[in-house]
Design an enzyme around this catalytic site. Structure first.
Site, mmCIF file in Angstrom:
data_model
loop_
_atom_site.group_PDB
_atom_site.id
_atom_site.type_symbol
_atom_site.label_atom_id
_atom_site.label_comp_id
_atom_site.label_asym_id
_atom_site.label_seq_id
_atom_site.Cartn_x
_atom_site.Cartn_y
_atom_site.Cartn_z
ATOM 1 C CE LYS A 22 -1.932 1.662 4.326
ATOM 2 N NZ LYS A 22 -1.341 3.270 3.790
ATOM 3 C CG ASN A 23 2.645 2.549 4.034
ATOM 4 O OD1 ASN A 23 1.326 2.833 3.264
ATOM 5 N ND2 ASN A 23 3.142 2.577 5.097
ATOM 6 N NE ARG A 93 -2.174 12.005 8.021
ATOM 7 C CZ ARG A 93 -1.449 13.213 8.828
ATOM 8 N NH1 ARG A 93 -2.244 13.633 9.288
ATOM 9 N NH2 ARG A 93 -0.594 13.612 8.557
ATOM 10 C CB CYS A 117 -4.834 10.055 11.909
ATOM 11 S SG CYS A 117 -3.059 9.795 12.544
ATOM 12 N NE ARG A 122 0.493 10.039 10.187
ATOM 13 C CZ ARG A 122 -0.308 9.002 10.219
ATOM 14 N NH1 ARG A 122 -1.102 7.858 9.850
ATOM 15 N NH2 ARG A 122 0.484 8.136 8.311
ATOM 16 N N PRO A 123 1.641 16.359 11.709
ATOM 17 C CG PRO A 123 3.616 17.416 12.386
ATOM 18 C CD PRO A 123 2.265 16.589 12.755
ATOM 19 C CB VAL A 124 1.019 18.239 6.026
ATOM 20 C CG1 VAL A 124 0.878 16.663 6.288
ATOM 21 C CG2 VAL A 124 0.541 19.607 6.052
ATOM 22 C CG ASP A 125 5.817 20.372 10.365
ATOM 23 O OD1 ASP A 125 5.089 19.824 10.575
ATOM 24 O OD2 ASP A 125 7.370 20.930 10.883
ATOM 25 C CG LEU A 126 9.014 17.830 8.833
ATOM 26 C CD1 LEU A 126 9.511 17.072 9.335
ATOM 27 C CD2 LEU A 126 10.062 19.331 8.463
ATOM 28 C CG ASP A 307 3.366 1.293 9.227
ATOM 29 O OD1 ASP A 307 2.421 2.242 10.102
ATOM 30 O OD2 ASP A 307 3.495 1.127 8.217
ATOM 31 N NE ARG A 399 -7.151 4.024 5.944
ATOM 32 C CZ ARG A 399 -6.114 4.358 6.546
ATOM 33 N NH1 ARG A 399 -6.592 4.857 7.759
ATOM 34 N NH2 ARG A 399 -4.971 4.739 5.990
HETATM 35 C C1 UD1 Z 1 3.861 7.062 6.148
HETATM 36 C C2 UD1 Z 1 3.481 5.552 5.949
HETATM 37 C C3 UD1 Z 1 2.860 5.065 7.936
HETATM 38 C C4 UD1 Z 1 3.972 4.760 9.033
HETATM 39 C C5 UD1 Z 1 4.815 6.495 8.556
HETATM 40 C C6 UD1 Z 1 6.196 6.045 9.524
HETATM 41 C C7 UD1 Z 1 2.938 5.744 3.962
HETATM 42 C C8 UD1 Z 1 1.145 6.053 3.440
HETATM 43 N N1 UD1 Z 1 2.779 6.152 5.276
HETATM 44 O O1 UD1 Z 1 3.319 7.849 7.070
HETATM 45 O O2 UD1 Z 1 2.722 3.994 7.566
HETATM 46 O O3 UD1 Z 1 3.894 4.397 9.997
HETATM 47 O O4 UD1 Z 1 5.541 6.792 7.707
HETATM 48 O O5 UD1 Z 1 7.049 4.895 9.414
HETATM 49 O O6 UD1 Z 1 3.675 5.761 3.486
HETATM 50 N N2 UD1 Z 1 6.504 14.910 10.694
HETATM 51 C C9 UD1 Z 1 6.572 15.897 10.632
HETATM 52 N N3 UD1 Z 1 6.257 16.854 10.351
HETATM 53 C C10 UD1 Z 1 5.681 16.849 8.898
HETATM 54 C C11 UD1 Z 1 5.753 15.123 8.703
HETATM 55 C C12 UD1 Z 1 5.953 14.270 9.278
HETATM 56 O O7 UD1 Z 1 6.687 16.276 12.158
HETATM 57 O O8 UD1 Z 1 5.888 17.215 8.048
HETATM 58 C C13 UD1 Z 1 6.797 13.827 12.120
HETATM 59 C C14 UD1 Z 1 5.425 12.702 12.072
HETATM 60 O O9 UD1 Z 1 4.136 13.619 13.514
HETATM 61 C C15 UD1 Z 1 5.854 11.227 12.581
HETATM 62 C C16 UD1 Z 1 7.024 11.657 12.109
HETATM 63 O O10 UD1 Z 1 7.135 12.947 11.320
HETATM 64 O O11 UD1 Z 1 6.271 11.613 13.846
HETATM 65 C C17 UD1 Z 1 7.029 9.901 10.790
HETATM 66 O O12 UD1 Z 1 6.319 10.528 10.372
HETATM 67 P P1 UD1 Z 1 6.240 10.222 8.952
HETATM 68 O O13 UD1 Z 1 7.363 9.471 8.201
HETATM 69 O O14 UD1 Z 1 5.490 12.031 7.799
HETATM 70 O O15 UD1 Z 1 4.480 9.926 8.138
HETATM 71 P P2 UD1 Z 1 3.895 9.314 6.935
HETATM 72 O O16 UD1 Z 1 4.629 9.479 5.873
HETATM 73 O O17 UD1 Z 1 2.704 10.471 7.495
#
Ligand code: UD1
Length: 424
Positions: A22-23, A93, A117, A122-126, A307, A399
């Site tokens: 999936k990922n 997401r 969630c 789980r922010p997307v600031d990065l 996971d 899912r």
């Molecule tokens: C992906 C996987 C999810 C897995 C996770 C960690 C997909 C679709 N999903 O989720 O199954 O559990 O990786 O291996 O591939 N963070 C920030 N700012 C950001 C982005 C992330 O602070 O902009 C933090 C998150 O809150 C978290 C950490 O970084 O604590 C890792 O998250 P991230 O690797 O981004 O997870 P996803 O990509 O959403």
């Protein structure tokens, strides 16, 4: 809402075919937005999240043609909207993955903010900061990320202060069409990132270093049509192997990859399992023994995956001995444990660490699935403990696991889906 009724106490035996990951499938579908012309994707898992991603790009006017089983052909030539609306993003997401490709190829994108969630904020600031460093103008207003680019994005050096999987993927996709060189430092090394990079390379992208923590992308003016087969799902593989281990059974997973599974296999060996593998299969034999409890700390790849944390928690509940599980990626990822306690598990949670005392007296109970991997862990526990378990809210599991009940039935598990629509 569908439920699973599970009769426990079974020893799992047999062979199970692993689906595409999936990922990896989700970013690869998004990558089709980078090219005008067909991208043919095979070994695509039949999952709700995959359908949601296809619906999302279909809504943008992109042509999505399902070919054979597990194969889809996507062509973005007919795109007429660059928007990912809230009603789809809130259900998945990973919709954020369309942001980088839309912006890089069409110079504009509007993507709803995903929001919180079950497993954390789980922010997307990065993602946003990375794209801004490449010259994008981004405003966040009315719950939407609105991004534009004046001409092509510009290559940049982007350092992620936290390893982010989808963040790395978004920047990687955007960088393929940017002007000049992009260097992604502290990049995610997950095999799904590498699989995406391989797909992009077959589309004509100039990428090196995928699978290491520094990825270098030299932008090209355009990409071309390609075909790609999605990497096998290492989390699904791990899930079936752990289920076999906790049942004392013997299971072979096929169509999979042992080389991307090391942290999990090492823990299973520590638990007392005999593991054998070939190029595309892994078998686990527990020889009827009860597993030994194992300590776990989650961390980015190649360390132990978050996971797989819930599945090992399930195993530790019935294992011999006491274990400690430390979750370092997501702040609220122990919700399955409250449900396991309802089944008699002995778990103490202190911040991001759970101590589990393995015991043999667990029994089935009515429980509720809270997120994708949590749901899988409850199914696994229900299959091995005595008595009947009714698991509510299993839409989470659909899912991310293809035909999970059929696959477990094939291994001797007694699991039935109860659909209210079929019952009436
Ligand atoms: C992906 C996987 C999810 C897995 C996770 C960690 C997909 C679709 N999903 O989720 O199954 O559990 O990786 O291996 O591939 N963070 C920030 N700012 C950001 C982005 C992330 O602070 O902009 C933090 C998150 O809150 C978290 C950490 O970084 O604590 C890792 O998250 P991230 O690797 O981004 O997870 P996803 O990509 O959403």
């Amino acid at each position: 809402m569908d439920k699973f009724l599970i009769e426990g106490g079974k020893c799992l035996q047999g062979e199970v075919r692993i689906s595409g990951a999936k990922n990896a499938a989700l970013p690869i579908i998004a990558a089709a937005l980078l090219v005008k012309g067909p991208l043919t994707i095979s070994n695509l898992p039949a999952l709700h999240d995959v359908n949601t991603m296809l619906a999302l790009i279909g809504r943008m006017g992109v042509s999505v043609e399902r070919k054979a089983d597990m194969q889809v052909c996507i062509d973005s030539s007919s795109i007429d909207s660059y928007s990912a609306p809230y009603e789809l993003v809130k259900t998945m997401r990973a919709s954020i993955l369309v942001l980088g490709p839309l912006l890089a190829h069409f110079g504009e994108a509007e993507v709803s903010l995903p929001g919180g969630c079950a497993i954390g904020s789980r922010p997307v600031d990065l993602h946003i900061r990375g794209l801004e460093a490449m010259g994008a103008k981004i405003v966040v207003e009315e719950g939407y990320i609105r991004a534009t680019s004046d001409g092509r994005l510009k290559g940049a050096t982007i350092f992620f202060d936290t390893v982010t999987v989808t963040g790395t993927e978004n920047i990687l996709m955007a960088a393929t069409l940017a002007q000049g060189q992009t260097i992604i430092e502290n990049a995610a090394k997950e095999p799904e990132v590498t699989d995406l990079a391989q797909c992009l390379i077959s589309m004509g992208a100039d990428i090196s270093g995928a699978g290491t923590d520094t990825i270098i992308v030299n932008g090209v003016a355009e990409l071309h049509s390609a075909e790609h087969s999605v990497v096998p799902d290492r989390i699904e593989t791990g899930t079936f192997l752990v289920a076999a281990a906790m049942s004392g059974g013997k299971v072979t997973t096929t169509a999979t990859r042992p080389d991307i599974q090391e942290a999990v296999l090492q823990k299973l060996i520590e638990a007392g399992a005999t593991i054998e593998s070939g190029d595309d299969w892994i078998s686990l034999d527990m020889q009827g023994k009860r597993p030994k409890a194992v300590n776990i700390t989650t961390a980015p790849y190649p360390a132990f995956p978050t996971d797989m944390q819930a599945q090992f928690a399930a195993m530790n509940c019935v294992a011999e001995g006491t274990s400690h599980i430390k979750e370092t990626i997501f702040e609220n990822r122990f919700m399955h444990m409250q449900e396991m306690i309802r089944m008699g598990a002995k778990i103490l949670i202190d911040g991001n660490t759970a101590s589990i005392e393995g015991c043999t007296q667990l029994r089935g109970a009515p429980v509720m699935a809270t997120d994708l991997r949590a749901s899988a862990s409850l199914v696994m526990l229900a299959l091995v403990v005595q008595g009947e378990t009714l698991i509510d809210r299993i839409y989470h599991i659909d899912r991310g696991y293809e035909n999970i009940e059929e696959k477990f039935q094939g291994l001797g598990g007694k699991i039935t889906r109860i659909s209210p629509s079929k019952a009436t």
